[in-house]
Design an enzyme around this catalytic site. Structure first.
Site, PDB file in Angstrom:
ATOM      1  N   HIS A 119      -3.659   7.086   2.357  1.00 50.47           N
ATOM      2  CA  HIS A 119      -3.987   5.766   1.808  1.00 50.47           C
ATOM      3  C   HIS A 119      -5.403   5.401   2.253  1.00 50.47           C
ATOM      4  CE1 HIS A 119      -3.962   1.631   0.728  1.00 50.47           C
ATOM      5  NE2 HIS A 119      -3.863   1.178   1.968  1.00 50.47           N
ATOM      6  N   ASN A 155     -10.131  -0.293  -0.964  1.00 54.22           N
ATOM      7  CA  ASN A 155      -8.671  -0.226  -0.846  1.00 54.22           C
ATOM      8  C   ASN A 155      -8.058  -0.849  -2.101  1.00 54.22           C
ATOM      9  OD1 ASN A 155      -5.966  -0.551  -0.226  1.00 54.22           O
ATOM     10  ND2 ASN A 155      -6.312  -1.368   1.833  1.00 54.22           N
ATOM     11  N   CYS A 165       0.819  -1.227   0.000  1.00 49.77           N
ATOM     12  CA  CYS A 165       0.000   0.000   0.000  1.00 49.77           C
ATOM     13  C   CYS A 165       0.847   1.269   0.000  1.00 49.77           C
ATOM     14  CB  CYS A 165      -0.944   0.001   1.184  1.00 49.77           C
ATOM     15  SG  CYS A 165      -2.092  -1.373   1.101  1.00 49.77           S
TER      16      CYS A 165
HETATM   17  O1  UT7 Z   1      -4.111  -1.343   3.335  1.00 53.16           O
HETATM   18  C1  UT7 Z   1      -3.227  -2.188   3.975  1.00 53.16           C
HETATM   19  C2  UT7 Z   1      -3.284  -2.039   5.443  1.00 53.16           C
HETATM   20  N1  UT7 Z   1      -4.529  -2.571   5.928  1.00 53.16           N
HETATM   21  C3  UT7 Z   1      -5.268  -1.878   6.790  1.00 53.16           C
HETATM   22  O2  UT7 Z   1      -4.930  -0.769   7.099  1.00 53.16           O
HETATM   23  C4  UT7 Z   1      -6.479  -2.562   7.351  1.00 53.16           C
HETATM   24  C5  UT7 Z   1      -6.532  -2.367   8.820  1.00 53.16           C
HETATM   25  N2  UT7 Z   1      -7.615  -3.081   9.467  1.00 53.16           N
HETATM   26  C6  UT7 Z   1      -8.925  -2.722   9.327  1.00 53.16           C
HETATM   27  O3  UT7 Z   1      -9.259  -1.845   8.549  1.00 53.16           O
HETATM   28  C7  UT7 Z   1      -9.928  -3.390  10.221  1.00 53.16           C
HETATM   29  O4  UT7 Z   1      -9.249  -4.122  11.182  1.00 53.16           O
HETATM   30  C8  UT7 Z   1     -10.937  -4.339   9.481  1.00 53.16           C
HETATM   31  C9  UT7 Z   1     -11.894  -3.505   8.639  1.00 53.16           C
HETATM   32  C10 UT7 Z   1     -10.175  -5.317   8.606  1.00 53.16           C
HETATM   33  C11 UT7 Z   1     -11.746  -5.096  10.501  1.00 53.16           C
HETATM   34  O5  UT7 Z   1     -12.394  -4.199  11.401  1.00 53.16           O
HETATM   35  P1  UT7 Z   1     -12.276  -4.369  12.976  1.00 53.16           P
HETATM   36  O6  UT7 Z   1     -13.104  -3.321  13.574  1.00 53.16           O
HETATM   37  O7  UT7 Z   1     -10.824  -4.379  13.336  1.00 53.16           O
HETATM   38  O8  UT7 Z   1     -12.916  -5.778  13.222  1.00 53.16           O
HETATM   39  P2  UT7 Z   1     -12.282  -7.081  13.895  1.00 53.16           P
HETATM   40  O9  UT7 Z   1     -11.398  -7.782  12.924  1.00 53.16           O
HETATM   41  O10 UT7 Z   1     -11.744  -6.752  15.251  1.00 53.16           O
HETATM   42  O11 UT7 Z   1     -13.613  -7.926  14.109  1.00 53.16           O
HETATM   43  C12 UT7 Z   1     -14.689  -7.498  14.942  1.00 53.16           C
HETATM   44  C13 UT7 Z   1     -15.826  -8.446  14.791  1.00 53.16           C
HETATM   45  C14 UT7 Z   1     -15.423  -9.908  14.895  1.00 53.16           C
HETATM   46  O12 UT7 Z   1     -16.470 -10.606  15.526  1.00 53.16           O
HETATM   47  P3  UT7 Z   1     -16.401 -10.980  17.086  1.00 53.16           P
HETATM   48  O13 UT7 Z   1     -15.179 -11.833  17.225  1.00 53.16           O
HETATM   49  O14 UT7 Z   1     -16.291  -9.664  17.803  1.00 53.16           O
HETATM   50  O15 UT7 Z   1     -17.685 -11.700  17.306  1.00 53.16           O
HETATM   51  C15 UT7 Z   1     -15.297 -10.355  13.473  1.00 53.16           C
HETATM   52  O16 UT7 Z   1     -15.469 -11.731  13.310  1.00 53.16           O
HETATM   53  O17 UT7 Z   1     -16.398  -8.304  13.489  1.00 53.16           O
HETATM   54  C16 UT7 Z   1     -16.411  -9.581  12.844  1.00 53.16           C
HETATM   55  N3  UT7 Z   1     -16.218  -9.375  11.408  1.00 53.16           N
HETATM   56  C17 UT7 Z   1     -17.215  -9.119  10.547  1.00 53.16           C
HETATM   57  N4  UT7 Z   1     -18.551  -9.015  10.705  1.00 53.16           N
HETATM   58  C18 UT7 Z   1     -19.302  -8.748   9.627  1.00 53.16           C
HETATM   59  C19 UT7 Z   1     -15.051  -9.368  10.720  1.00 53.16           C
HETATM   60  N5  UT7 Z   1     -15.284  -9.130   9.417  1.00 53.16           N
HETATM   61  C20 UT7 Z   1     -16.619  -8.982   9.289  1.00 53.16           C
HETATM   62  C21 UT7 Z   1     -17.456  -8.703   8.191  1.00 53.16           C
HETATM   63  N6  UT7 Z   1     -18.769  -8.590   8.399  1.00 53.16           N
HETATM   64  N7  UT7 Z   1     -16.970  -8.534   6.934  1.00 53.16           N
END
Ligand code: UT7
Length: 330
Positions: A257, A287, A117
Site C-alpha cells: 500500500h 495515497n 486502504c
Molecule cells: O493510508 C492509511 C494509513 N495512513 C498512513 O499509513 C499514514 C501514516 N503516517 C504518516 O505517513 C506520517 O505520520 C505523516 C506523513 C502523516 C506525517 O509524518 P511524521 O514524520 O509522522 O510527522 P509528524 O506528524 O510527527 O510531524 C512532525 C512535524 C510536526 O512539527 P513539530 O511539532 O515537530 O514542530 C508537524 O507539525 O512536522 C510538522 N508537519 C508538517 N510540516 C510541514 C506536519 N505536517 C506537515 C507538513 N508540512 N505537511
C-alpha cells in the site's frame, strides 16, 4: 472429492485523472514545503478529479472498460462487480450499482466494500471466494477513491498525502495451478480514534454544525498511524511468508500500500525484499486509499511474467490490514 477451482487475475485496468496537484501547488495552499513532503512521505504529486459533477464512479468506469477491452469481453459478461471504496458517489445506492448501469453490465450484481486502504485486499478475497465456490466465473474487483472529496485542503497533516484514482482486476477460474493464493486479513476497530471521518454517518449525521467544524473531512493522527502501519504491515507479511514456507527470494514482487515511502521501505526491509523488487509509484499518485494496490498492478502489468509471485500488503483506517499472495497467471 472435487477440489476448489483456483482463481486468477486475467486482466487489469486503471485510471487516474489528468489534473496534477504538485507539492509546489500545496505550498501555496497550506504551511508546508516540497522538501518536507518528499522526505517525510516520498510524494511529489497526486492526481485530482477536479471537475464538478464527477465522482468515484467516473474513476471506476474507464478502469473497468479498459480491463474488458484488454480481455476482449463485453461488460455484459461480468457477473459480479465489487467496488472497495470509502468515497462512494452516494451513501446509497452503491457505486458498483451505478457503474454496472453506466458500462452496460446488465447481467451483473455488485456491492461496495468499506475497508479503507485495505479495501482492495478485502475485496479480492471476497471476489475470489465467489469463484472458488463455483457460483461465478467472471468477477471484477475494483479499488477506487476520490479522496479529494473528503480531504480538508486547509489541513497540512492530511492534504499532502492523498490523491484520486481507480484500479480494477478481472477474476476468473483457472486450472493453471497459478492465481490468488493464501491471504491473511486483519481488523481492529479500536483504531477508529486515529483515522476517520467523524461526521456524515449515522453517528453524527451532517448538519450545519458538523460542516462548520469541518468534521466531514478525514482526520488522522499521522504519527500514531505510522507506528501501527510499520508494525502491522511487516508482521502480516512475515506471518504469511512463514505459514507458506516462503523465503524473501521466493517473492518476485512486493506490492505494498502506498501510504508513505518510509513505511514501504521498512516493510520491505523487515520482509528481506530489496527495493528493486518493490512496486512504488507513490511519488506520482500519493495515497489513493483503496486504489494503490491495483494501480501498482496496472502500471507493472507489462513487466509481469507468468509464474511471478507477488505479495500484496496493506494497512489502513479501521484499523484494517492484511497480505495476499498471487502467482501471476499471464
Ligand atoms: O493510508 C492509511 C494509513 N495512513 C498512513 O499509513 C499514514 C501514516 N503516517 C504518516 O505517513 C506520517 O505520520 C505523516 C506523513 C502523516 C506525517 O509524518 P511524521 O514524520 O509522522 O510527522 P509528524 O506528524 O510527527 O510531524 C512532525 C512535524 C510536526 O512539527 P513539530 O511539532 O515537530 O514542530 C508537524 O507539525 O512536522 C510538522 N508537519 C508538517 N510540516 C510541514 C506536519 N505536517 C506537515 C507538513 N508540512 N505537511
Amino acid at each position: 472429492m472435487t477440489s476448489q477451482p483456483r482463481v486468477a487475475i486475467t486482466a487489469v485496468g486503471g485510471y487516474v485523472p489528468e489534473t496534477r496537484l504538485t507539492n509546489q501547488d500545496l505550498e501555496k495552499m497550506v504551511d508546508t514545503q516540497d522538501e518536507w513532503i518528499r522526505t517525510r512521505t516520498g510524494i511529489r504529486e497526486r492526481r485530482i478529479l477536479k471537475e464538478t459533477g464527477k465522482a468515484t464512479s467516473d474513476l471506476v468506469v474507464p478502469a473497468v472498460l479498459e480491463l474488458c477491452k484488454k480481455r476482449g469481453i463485453a461488460p455484459s459478461e461480468i457477473e459480479c462487480l465489487i467496488v472497495a471504496t470509502v468515497t462512494g458517489d452516494y451513501p446509497f445506492p452503491s457505486t458498483a450499482n451505478l457503474v454496472c448501469d453506466r458500462i452496460g453490465a446488465k447481467n451483473a450484481w455488485g456491492y461496495d466494500l468499506s475497508g479503507a486502504c485495505s479495501g482492495f485486499l478485502y475485496a479480492l478475497t471476497s471476489g475470489a471466494a465467489l469463484i472458488e465456490s463455483g457460483r461465478h466465473k467472471k468477477v471484477v474487483v475494483v479499488g477506487a477513491d476520490k479522496m479529494s472529496s473528503i480531504i480538508d485542503y486547509q489541513d497540512r497533516n492530511t492534504c499532502i498525502i492523498f490523491g484520486d484514482g481507480a484500479g480494477a482486476v478481472l477474476l476468473e477460474p483457472t486450472d493453471s495451478g497459478l492465481g490468488i493464493g493464501d491471504s491473511l486479513l486483519k481488523s481492529d476497530g479500536s483504531g477508529v480514534k486515529y483515522l476517520r471521518t467523524e461526521a456524515g454517518g449515522s453517528l453524527l449525521p451532517p448538519s450545519l454544525e458538523t460542516v462548520q467544524a469541518r468534521q466531514h473531512f478525514v482526520k488522522q493522527e499521522g504519527a500514531a498511524v505510522y507506528k501501527f502501519a510499520v508494525k502491522g504491515m511487516a508482521e502480516v507479511a512475515l506471518e504469511l511468508m512463514e505459514r507458506n514456507r516462503l523465503k524473501p527470494e521466493d517473492i518476485t514482487w512486493l506490492v505494498p500500500h502506498q501510504a508513505n515511502i518510509r513505511i514501504i521501505e521498512s516493510t520491505a526491509e523487515r520482509a528481506g525484499i530489496p527495493m528493486d523488487r518493490v512496486m512504488v509509484n507513490i511519488e506520482k499518485f500519493g495515497n489513493t486509499t483503496a486504489a494503490t494496490l491495483p494501480l501498482c498492478l496496472w502500471e507493472w502489468e507489462p513487466r509481469l511474467k507468468k509464474g511471478d509471485r507477488l505479495m500484496l500488503v496493506a494497512f489502513g483506517g479501521g484499523f484494517t490490514w492484511g497480505a495476499t499472495l498471487i502467482d501471476w497467471a499471464y
